[in-house]
Scaffold this active site. Structure first.
Site, short mmCIF file in Angstrom:
data_model
loop_
_atom_site.label_atom_id
_atom_site.label_comp_id
_atom_site.label_asym_id
_atom_site.label_seq_id
_atom_site.Cartn_x
_atom_site.Cartn_y
_atom_site.Cartn_z
N TYR A 84 1.70 1.32 130.12
CA TYR A 84 2.24 2.29 130.89
C TYR A 84 2.60 1.26 132.04
O TYR A 84 2.27 1.28 133.12
CB TYR A 84 1.11 3.18 131.64
CG TYR A 84 1.72 4.53 132.34
CD1 TYR A 84 2.61 5.27 131.64
CD2 TYR A 84 1.68 4.35 133.61
CE1 TYR A 84 2.98 6.53 132.37
CE2 TYR A 84 2.23 5.59 134.56
CZ TYR A 84 2.92 6.31 133.89
OH TYR A 84 3.63 7.44 134.49
N GLY A 85 3.68 0.51 131.63
CA GLY A 85 4.33 -0.40 132.59
C GLY A 85 5.76 0.15 132.82
O GLY A 85 6.16 1.36 132.69
N LYS A 104 19.29 -18.48 126.31
CA LYS A 104 17.90 -18.35 127.25
C LYS A 104 17.89 -19.45 127.94
O LYS A 104 18.09 -20.41 127.72
CB LYS A 104 16.94 -17.81 126.18
CG LYS A 104 15.48 -17.24 127.03
CD LYS A 104 15.82 -15.94 127.01
CE LYS A 104 14.54 -15.13 127.80
NZ LYS A 104 14.21 -13.80 127.68
P1 NAD Z 1 5.25 -4.23 132.54
O1 NAD Z 1 4.57 -5.34 133.09
O2 NAD Z 1 5.88 -3.38 133.48
O3 NAD Z 1 4.09 -3.24 131.85
C1 NAD Z 1 3.32 -3.81 130.89
C2 NAD Z 1 2.06 -2.76 130.87
O4 NAD Z 1 1.24 -2.84 129.62
C3 NAD Z 1 1.15 -2.64 131.94
O5 NAD Z 1 0.81 -1.31 132.19
C4 NAD Z 1 -0.27 -3.31 131.81
O6 NAD Z 1 -1.40 -2.86 132.17
C5 NAD Z 1 -0.15 -2.92 129.94
N1 NAD Z 1 -1.02 -3.84 129.30
C6 NAD Z 1 -1.24 -5.29 129.35
N2 NAD Z 1 -1.91 -5.68 128.29
C7 NAD Z 1 -2.30 -4.49 127.56
C8 NAD Z 1 -3.28 -4.26 126.74
N3 NAD Z 1 -3.67 -5.21 125.86
N4 NAD Z 1 -3.06 -2.94 126.00
C9 NAD Z 1 -2.28 -1.94 126.40
N5 NAD Z 1 -1.65 -2.13 127.55
C10 NAD Z 1 -1.56 -3.32 128.21
O7 NAD Z 1 6.16 -4.70 131.28
P2 NAD Z 1 7.41 -3.95 130.87
O8 NAD Z 1 8.46 -4.59 131.73
O9 NAD Z 1 7.33 -2.31 130.73
O10 NAD Z 1 7.23 -4.85 129.36
C11 NAD Z 1 6.52 -4.16 128.37
C12 NAD Z 1 7.17 -4.95 127.13
O11 NAD Z 1 8.45 -4.46 127.09
C13 NAD Z 1 7.16 -6.30 127.09
O12 NAD Z 1 6.98 -6.81 125.61
C14 NAD Z 1 8.65 -6.68 127.29
O13 NAD Z 1 8.99 -7.98 126.84
C15 NAD Z 1 9.25 -5.60 126.73
N6 NAD Z 1 10.88 -5.32 127.15
C16 NAD Z 1 11.06 -5.07 128.41
C17 NAD Z 1 12.11 -4.77 128.99
C18 NAD Z 1 12.24 -4.45 130.40
O14 NAD Z 1 13.62 -4.04 130.63
N7 NAD Z 1 11.28 -4.08 131.12
C19 NAD Z 1 13.20 -4.97 128.18
C20 NAD Z 1 13.19 -5.25 126.96
C21 NAD Z 1 11.81 -5.52 126.24
#
Ligand code: NAD
Length: 367
Positions: free
Chosen positions: A179-180, A73
């Protein structure tokens, strides 16, 4: 914090660019399985210890996913919001050039906080090799996260866990925290197989609808109104309330430390699939397990993203990526749950034991 043990880290590279004032750090934890793979985090607070902890997590995640990647990392220390786009490009390019001695032979970068596909293009160009990083734009052979690899993998992990519990996905209810990128695809794939979505949250709140939330309407609502809470006729609750709802499956897909010890008595889900990273501490997982809740740990369920990175690294396409995510996540979740059951372990401990053994088998110095 004492960072060193038999597994690593093998190298810690600290860099400084006096003209720009750019400081950065790379931790290559273990390369027994292949070059260290992990994203670049660009934040004002990132430090060597944080980067080491994330690098170690990547060692286990990549081993668990069965990829020929070690764990690593890196971090750029600064506030990207205080830089102009041109300055940010200069910082990323300088960081890349200063790491030329180890990239891509020992470290393959990727996006993390405040780093997206444009930054990956800058990093690869400054390094001079397309293999310097993954998460690049499509025109450079990249497989963007927007394809939904992580959510697709989380969904397949849930299918395995439901089968393990003897439950039919068509007959279960579920809730999704966040919902991300991850949550959106979990909602899509779960509703596609007939599961009923009754609660979904974002940073503005939770949308609860007992009769079921329609995925296409949800997608349109979020896109047009900016929040899931604008979904027609749903009961709006605070974001945190999502985790207390009466559902069969709870998916986490947003913040760390979402579930605290005091929440345990109020959790009604029988299965939790960790789409987000570290949604709860290990002692909270253990307490939930005592209540009979099955938890698929983060580094097993959400490895779809890193599997996609691997497919990009070897020059594969979208089709190969989806096939590999399904195959790997299914096999690994099955293996973890079977071991946990047979040896009466928490799934996290079973997964860690499998990952460690895979690294040890290729690492002469790891005991
Ligand atoms: P993102 O930024 O696309 O979406 C995050 C979502 O969470 C948004 O809709 C935001 O409004 C919502 N959010 C923020 N605070 C919140 C709360 N307190 N309660 C409920 N919802 C809330 O992020 P992502 O890429 O979907 O990642 C989400 C998680 O998954 C993170 O922990 C990330 O490390 C993990 N992750 C992501 C990936 C990837 O490929 N995107 C891979 C492995 C792990």
């Amino acid at each position: 914090m004492d960072m060193f043990d038999d597994f690593g880290p093998e190298r810690i590279v600290e860099v400084y660019h006096p003209k720009l004032g750019m400081r950065g750090v790379l931790v290559i934890d273990n390369t027994a399985l292949g070059p260290g793979k992990g994203g670049i985090r660009f934040t004002p607070t990132v430090d060597k210890t944080e980067v080491f902890r994330l690098a170690r997590t990547m060692t286990w995640k990549n081993a668990m996913a069965g990829l020929p990647f070690g764990g690593a990392k890196s971090g750029i220390m600064g506030d990207p919001k205080k830089l102009t786009p041109k300055q940010k490009d200069e910082w990323v390019a300088a960081f890349s050039k200063l790491l030329k001695g180890v990239v891509p032979k020992y470290y393959v970068a990727g996006p993390d906080i405040s780093m997206a596909e444009h930054d990956m293009a800058v990093f690869a160009k400054a390094n001079g090799s397309n293999q310097a990083c993954t998460g690049k734009p499509k025109k450079l052979g990249g497989l963007p996260h927007e394809l939904g690899s992580t959510g697709f993998g989380v969904f397949h992990s849930a299918l395995v866990a439901l089968k393990h519990m003897g439950k039919d996905p068509k007959k279960v209810t579920f809730a999704v925290e966040g919902y991300g990128n991850v949550g959106e695809f979990v909602c899509k794939f779960m509703t596609d197989v007939g599961a009923k979505l009754v609660a979904v949250s974002d940073s503005k709140g939770t949308c609860f609808l007992q009769s079921g939330i329609k995925n296409d309407v949800l997608y349109k609502t979020k896109k047009e109104k900016g929040t899931v809470t604008a979904y027609p006729a749903c009961k709006v609750l605070p974001s945190k309330e999502l985790i207390y709802q009466e559902v069969d499956v709870l998916f986490t897909a947003a913040i760390p430390d979402l579930v605290k010890m005091e929440d345990v008595p109020k959790i009604k889900a029988k299965l939790i699939v960790e789409g987000s990273n570290i949604p709860m501490k290990e002692d909270v997982e253990a307490e939930l397990a005592k209540k009979g809740v099955l938890i698929v740990p983060d580094f097993v369920a959400n490895a779809g993203g890193v599997i996609s990175s691997y497919v990009e690294y070897i020059g594969g396409n979208e089709k190969t990526m989806f096939e590999m995510v399904e195959e790997r996540i299914t096999k690994n979740t099955e293996q973890v749950l079977a071991k946990a059951k047979a040896e009466n372990l928490l799934p996290r401990d079973a997964a860690l034991a499998i990952a460690k053994e895979r690294v040890r088998n290729k690492c002469k110095t790891c005991r």
